[in-house]
Design a protein around this motif. Structure first.
Motif, PDB file in Angstrom:
ATOM      1  N   SER A   7     -78.211   1.094   8.212  1.00  9.23           N
ATOM      2  CA  SER A   7     -78.778   2.176   7.092  1.00  9.23           C
ATOM      3  C   SER A   7     -79.478   3.683   8.298  1.00  9.23           C
ATOM      4  CB  SER A   7     -79.450   2.465   6.738  1.00  9.23           C
ATOM      5  OG  SER A   7     -80.762   1.931   7.243  1.00  9.23           O
ATOM      6  N   ALA A   8     -79.248   2.945  10.430  1.00  8.74           N
ATOM      7  CA  ALA A   8     -79.438   3.735  11.181  1.00  8.74           C
ATOM      8  C   ALA A   8     -78.205   4.261  11.724  1.00  8.74           C
ATOM      9  CB  ALA A   8     -80.782   3.217  12.168  1.00  8.74           C
ATOM     10  N   ILE A   9     -78.244   5.023  11.458  1.00 14.50           N
ATOM     11  CA  ILE A   9     -76.695   5.745  12.781  1.00 14.50           C
ATOM     12  C   ILE A   9     -76.545   5.267  13.829  1.00 14.50           C
ATOM     13  CG2 ILE A   9     -75.526   7.687  13.578  1.00 14.50           C
ATOM     14  CD1 ILE A   9     -77.377   9.388  11.484  1.00 14.50           C
ATOM     15  N   PRO A  10     -76.295   4.076  14.128  1.00 12.34           N
ATOM     16  CA  PRO A  10     -76.078   3.662  15.230  1.00 12.34           C
ATOM     17  C   PRO A  10     -75.241   4.602  16.218  1.00 12.34           C
ATOM     18  CG  PRO A  10     -74.670   2.251  13.315  1.00 12.34           C
ATOM     19  CD  PRO A  10     -74.972   4.054  12.998  1.00 12.34           C
ATOM     20  N   ARG A  11     -75.667   3.826  17.627  1.00  6.65           N
ATOM     21  CA  ARG A  11     -74.955   4.917  19.256  1.00  6.65           C
ATOM     22  C   ARG A  11     -73.745   4.423  18.870  1.00  6.65           C
ATOM     23  NH1 ARG A  11     -76.812  -0.582  20.789  1.00  6.65           N
ATOM     24  NH2 ARG A  11     -79.196   0.046  21.352  1.00  6.65           N
ATOM     25  N   ALA A  12     -73.148   5.667  20.106  1.00  7.83           N
ATOM     26  CA  ALA A  12     -72.178   6.405  19.709  1.00  7.83           C
ATOM     27  C   ALA A  12     -71.547   4.731  21.049  1.00  7.83           C
ATOM     28  CB  ALA A  12     -71.824   7.318  20.121  1.00  7.83           C
ATOM     29  N   ARG A  13     -70.278   4.488  19.948  1.00  6.50           N
ATOM     30  CA  ARG A  13     -69.896   4.005  21.119  1.00  6.50           C
ATOM     31  C   ARG A  13     -69.181   4.889  21.605  1.00  6.50           C
ATOM     32  NH1 ARG A  13     -67.709  -0.934  17.186  1.00  6.50           N
ATOM     33  NH2 ARG A  13     -70.114  -2.045  16.301  1.00  6.50           N
ATOM     34  N   ARG A  14     -68.555   4.552  22.703  1.00  5.77           N
ATOM     35  CA  ARG A  14     -67.644   4.940  23.783  1.00  5.77           C
ATOM     36  C   ARG A  14     -66.492   5.393  23.473  1.00  5.77           C
ATOM     37  NH1 ARG A  14     -69.766   0.148  27.682  1.00  5.77           N
ATOM     38  NH2 ARG A  14     -72.225   1.077  27.967  1.00  5.77           N
ATOM     39  N   ALA A  15     -66.080   6.420  24.458  1.00 14.71           N
ATOM     40  CA  ALA A  15     -65.158   7.037  24.012  1.00 14.71           C
ATOM     41  C   ALA A  15     -63.292   6.455  23.710  1.00 14.71           C
ATOM     42  CB  ALA A  15     -64.890   8.212  24.496  1.00 14.71           C
ATOM     43  N   ARG A  16     -62.709   6.214  24.885  1.00 15.19           N
ATOM     44  CA  ARG A  16     -61.660   5.789  25.269  1.00 15.19           C
ATOM     45  C   ARG A  16     -61.940   4.008  25.664  1.00 15.19           C
ATOM     46  NH1 ARG A  16     -57.422   9.843  25.498  1.00 15.19           N
ATOM     47  NH2 ARG A  16     -55.947   7.355  25.619  1.00 15.19           N
ATOM     48  N   ALA A  17     -61.062   3.430  25.557  1.00 18.62           N
ATOM     49  CA  ALA A  17     -60.702   1.853  26.118  1.00 18.62           C
ATOM     50  C   ALA A  17     -59.149   1.788  27.253  1.00 18.62           C
ATOM     51  CB  ALA A  17     -60.444   0.976  24.997  1.00 18.62           C
ATOM     52  N   ALA A  18     -59.895   1.369  28.211  1.00 20.49           N
ATOM     53  CA  ALA A  18     -58.154   1.634  28.549  1.00 20.49           C
ATOM     54  C   ALA A  18     -57.798   0.814  28.301  1.00 20.49           C
ATOM     55  CB  ALA A  18     -58.731   0.400  29.915  1.00 20.49           C
ATOM     56  N   LYS A 402     -66.648   6.939  17.027  1.00 18.71           N
ATOM     57  CA  LYS A 402     -65.648   5.918  15.689  1.00 18.71           C
ATOM     58  C   LYS A 402     -66.572   5.539  14.875  1.00 18.71           C
ATOM     59  CE  LYS A 402     -60.993   5.951  17.798  1.00 18.71           C
ATOM     60  NZ  LYS A 402     -60.403   5.055  18.769  1.00 18.71           N
ATOM     61  N   ILE A 403     -68.142   4.850  14.807  1.00 15.98           N
ATOM     62  CA  ILE A 403     -69.054   4.625  14.506  1.00 15.98           C
ATOM     63  C   ILE A 403     -70.397   5.021  13.727  1.00 15.98           C
ATOM     64  CG2 ILE A 403     -69.994   4.164  16.085  1.00 15.98           C
ATOM     65  CD1 ILE A 403     -68.891   1.386  14.191  1.00 15.98           C
ATOM     66  N   ALA A 404     -69.420   6.939  14.037  1.00 16.55           N
ATOM     67  CA  ALA A 404     -70.552   7.932  13.059  1.00 16.55           C
ATOM     68  C   ALA A 404     -69.804   7.999  11.741  1.00 16.55           C
ATOM     69  CB  ALA A 404     -70.622   9.261  14.196  1.00 16.55           C
ATOM     70  N   ILE A 405     -68.741   7.951  11.584  1.00 22.26           N
ATOM     71  CA  ILE A 405     -68.883   7.666  10.209  1.00 22.26           C
ATOM     72  C   ILE A 405     -69.823   6.548   8.749  1.00 22.26           C
ATOM     73  CG2 ILE A 405     -66.191   7.141   9.641  1.00 22.26           C
ATOM     74  CD1 ILE A 405     -66.569   4.175   9.386  1.00 22.26           C
ATOM     75  N   PHE A 406     -70.680   5.541   9.983  1.00 18.84           N
ATOM     76  CA  PHE A 406     -71.774   4.838   9.173  1.00 18.84           C
ATOM     77  C   PHE A 406     -72.887   6.222   9.472  1.00 18.84           C
ATOM     78  CE2 PHE A 406     -69.071   1.835  10.586  1.00 18.84           C
ATOM     79  CZ  PHE A 406     -69.012   0.824   9.409  1.00 18.84           C
ATOM     80  N   ARG A 407     -73.163   6.996   8.230  1.00 18.88           N
ATOM     81  CA  ARG A 407     -74.064   7.956   7.746  1.00 18.88           C
ATOM     82  C   ARG A 407     -75.101   8.033   6.755  1.00 18.88           C
ATOM     83  NH1 ARG A 407     -69.156  11.516   8.331  1.00 18.88           N
ATOM     84  NH2 ARG A 407     -68.462  11.598  11.237  1.00 18.88           N
TER      85      ARG A 407
END
Length: 490
Positions: A7-18, A402-407
């Protein structure tokens, strides 16, 4: 900030994978100009490039060899058994953080290249609709996150664990990385002396060889890729029995076993409490995986929920609060794991139910009234809808997050929907609905529409207008039975 479950908004995951490092097997490319490889997806509104069309995965067989360092790539073999649902000249898998050495399809070498975060495979001959499909990929699995993205392997003080939700399983192994395509899993993990490996499901073999040991585990129920879990570390396994003789096993750092035991001993009673609410526990085993790591969240990986060690015994967290977090992840075994979302827009069914039972457990065991929490959520609900979307139509994740759907709208906001539903149809009908939902969709996937239809059936009347407002409305509807509740202006 208090440590909460998801329920806590998790840290932003990094933008792109190699991009995946690999080579194309030139001898297998057909003569003439090849069709350019392209990333595919099944069209999920929130993750449009996740998942792949044209086949249904039946099982994964994953082998990992741990080199004794959590900063070096593991060598791995992924074997996928699937059924083609259409004629296939090429097959896309999601995979984006490892080096591919070779690919076989039905026992014959196949060509491969990359497109975005897809591994695009060209078999020696087209695959017919309905045909068996066995893909074997020999690759590495890199535990070091690329700059701008987290997820997949998580480095702990003594090894590795996995955190694949929502879109990170393909940073660990090639797969059809969408919860709509569940499959059985077998794991084989080889690690040097002094390490122990544990995975989802039950152990099927332990095989020493020289100075290393291979541990094998198998699930008895289908599982979404985002729920896969492998722990490698200097851990111990604590075993006990749950209701009806259910085998329980907790995986903990060896030096923390005595400190954690009083917490872990609470699990059998928590399972019994959940069974009273929604019916039999849906899997073959359960337990907590407690890691010395900083993730910012806890995670309901199937049969083995991941927890940060610092959650337990931290004086900042009251006992009732920690226990409610434990129940949150436990309840996900029914809601989110056994019943997986058909699309990621159906996430509210996972997190709303887990938050509901977390709150109900706190009310019944620690005298923390649910009504107080729901009234507070109601006050914030219009703001949550404005910033994150309504519960069943969350806004797409921001670029690089992308993890930001967990709002909050899919946690307390979705639990608020369930509270309103109980107010609307009454406690007896709501209780029947919960038990029926858990039983009817066990080991499957479901949608918001499925839940609406079942709720209407249990209530004996059409609830479509109720759900339209509560799940999709820009503003929170009036709370049944509480006309005085107000939502704060945005």
């Amino acid at each position: 900030m208090p440590h909460t479950p998801r329920s806590a908004i998790p840290r932003a995951r990094r933008a792109r994978a190699a991009l995946l490092a690999c080579v194309v097997s030139g001898c297998l490319i057909a003569a003439g100009a090849p069709t350019p490889a392209a990333p595919l997806g099944i069209g999920d509104r929130l993750y449009p490039t996740l998942g792949n069309p044209g086949y249904d995965v039946l099982s994964y067989d994953l082998s990992f060899t741990y080199p004794g360092s959590n900063s070096k790539p593991l060598t791995a073999v992924t074997k996928i058994r699937a059924r083609a649902t259409q004629r296939l000249e090429s097959v896309n898998l999601d995979f984006a953080h490892g080096t591919v050495a070779s690919v076989d399809v039905n026992g014959a070498p196949a060509g491969f290249t990359t497109a975005g975060e897809d591994l695009v495979i060209t078999p020696a001959a087209p695959l017919p609709k309905g045909g068996a499909l066995i893909i074997t990929v020999r690759h590495t699995s890199d535990p070091v996150s690329e700059k701008g993205r987290e997820g997949g392997w998580v480095q702990t003080d003594d090894g590795l664990v996995m955190a694949n939700q929502a879109d990170a399983a393909h940073l660990v192994f090639p797969c059809n990385d969408h919860p709509s395509d569940k499959a059985l899993f077998t794991f084989h993990v080889t690690a040097p002396a002094g390490y122990r490996a544990v995975a989802n499901g039950l152990p099927v073999d332990t095989r020493p060889s020289g100075d290393a040991t291979t541990w094998s585990y198998r699930t008895q129920h289908p599982m979404a890729t985002e729920l896969a879990q492998v722990s490698i570390g200097r851990t111990t396994v604590l075993q006990r029995r749950g209701p009806h003789g259910l085998p329980l096993r907790d995986v903990v750092p060896a030096q923390d076993a005595a400190q954690l035991e009083p917490w872990l001993a609470k699990t059998p009673a928590q399972i019994a409490w959940m069974e009273q609410k929604v019916g039999p526990y849906p899997f073959e085993t359960y337990g907590l995986l407690i890691a010395r790591a900083r993730t910012g969240f806890e995670l309901e990986t199937q049969t083995l929920s991941l927890f940060e060690k610092d959650v337990f015994g931290n004086p900042a967290y009251p006992q009732w609060y920690v226990e409610s977090i434990m129940v949150h992840e436990l309840s996900h075994q029914w809601f989110g794991d056994s019943i997986s979302p058909r699309t990621w827009s159906d996430l509210w069914l996972n997190e709303g139910h887990a938050t509901w039972y977390e709150s109900l457990y706190a009310e019944e065991t620690a005298h923390r009234p649910m009504e107080d929490r729901m009234k507070a959520a109601y006050a914030l609900s219009d703001r949550w809808r404005a910033t994150g979307g309504p519960p069943a139509a969350p806004q797409p994740p921001r670029q690089g997050q992308k993890i930001a759907i967990f709002r909050p709208s899919v946690y307390d906001g979705a639990a608020l929907v369930l509270y309103a539903l109980r107010q609307e149809i009454g406690r007896p009908a709501f209780g029947r609905l919960e038990r029926s939902w858990a039983a009817l969709h066990r080991d499957g996937t479901s949608t918001t529409a499925d839940f609406e239809q079942l709720a209407s059936r249990e209530a004996g009347r059409d609830l479509s207008a109720f759900f339209q407002g509560w799940l999709y409305g820009r503003k929170t509807p009036p709370m049944p039975g509480h006309p005085d509740w107000k939502s704060n202006p945005v």
